[in-house]
Design a protein around this motif. Structure first.
Motif, PDB file in Angstrom:
ATOM      1  N   THR A  52       0.478   5.684   0.566  1.00 39.86           N
ATOM      2  CA  THR A  52      -0.383   6.795   0.964  1.00 39.86           C
ATOM      3  C   THR A  52      -0.079   7.971   0.050  1.00 39.86           C
ATOM      4  N   GLU A 106      -5.012   6.112   1.364  1.00 42.19           N
ATOM      5  CA  GLU A 106      -4.217   4.897   1.188  1.00 42.19           C
ATOM      6  C   GLU A 106      -4.723   4.136  -0.032  1.00 42.19           C
ATOM      7  N   LYS A 136       0.846  -1.196   0.000  1.00 47.67           N
ATOM      8  CA  LYS A 136       0.000   0.000   0.000  1.00 47.67           C
ATOM      9  C   LYS A 136       0.878   1.242   0.000  1.00 47.67           C
TER      10      LYS A 136
END
Length: 103
Positions: A62, A71, A60
């Protein structure tokens, strides 16, 4: 004499396995933390036996947007119920997960 017969049998099995250094198997993810894969009704592989490539782990990032940080999932981790293709390494103590298998 019985030990000799068992030793010969084991040597024969080893010779056959040596001709098949890798075996492709299919399984289903049954648990994600820790990871478990069920290969058949008799065999569930715990995480210690599995080699998971980076492509099958979650990633992931951000990012900043006008509404604030958000995110984003770049790569999904394996999920319960997903089918996977595995390579059994000779000796059967480790399994490399090749990838997801469609339904």
């Amino acid at each position: 004499m019985k030990r000799l017969v068992e030793a010969i049998k084991q040597a024969g099995v080893g010779a056959v396995d040596a001709t098949r250094p890798v075996i492709v198997q299919y399984g289903t993810v049954t648990k994600t933390n820790p990871l478990e894969v069920n290969v058949d009704q008799r065999l569930t592989l715990p995480e210690d036996f599995l080699i998971v490539p980076e492509e099958l782990t979650e990633y992931k990032v951000t990012v900043s947007t006008t509404s604030g940080p958000q995110e984003i999932v770049i790569r999904k981790a394996l999920a319960v119920g997903e089918g996977v293709a595995l390579l059994r390494v000779q000796g059967g103590t480790q399994y490399f997960i090749l990838g997801r298998v469609g339904t």
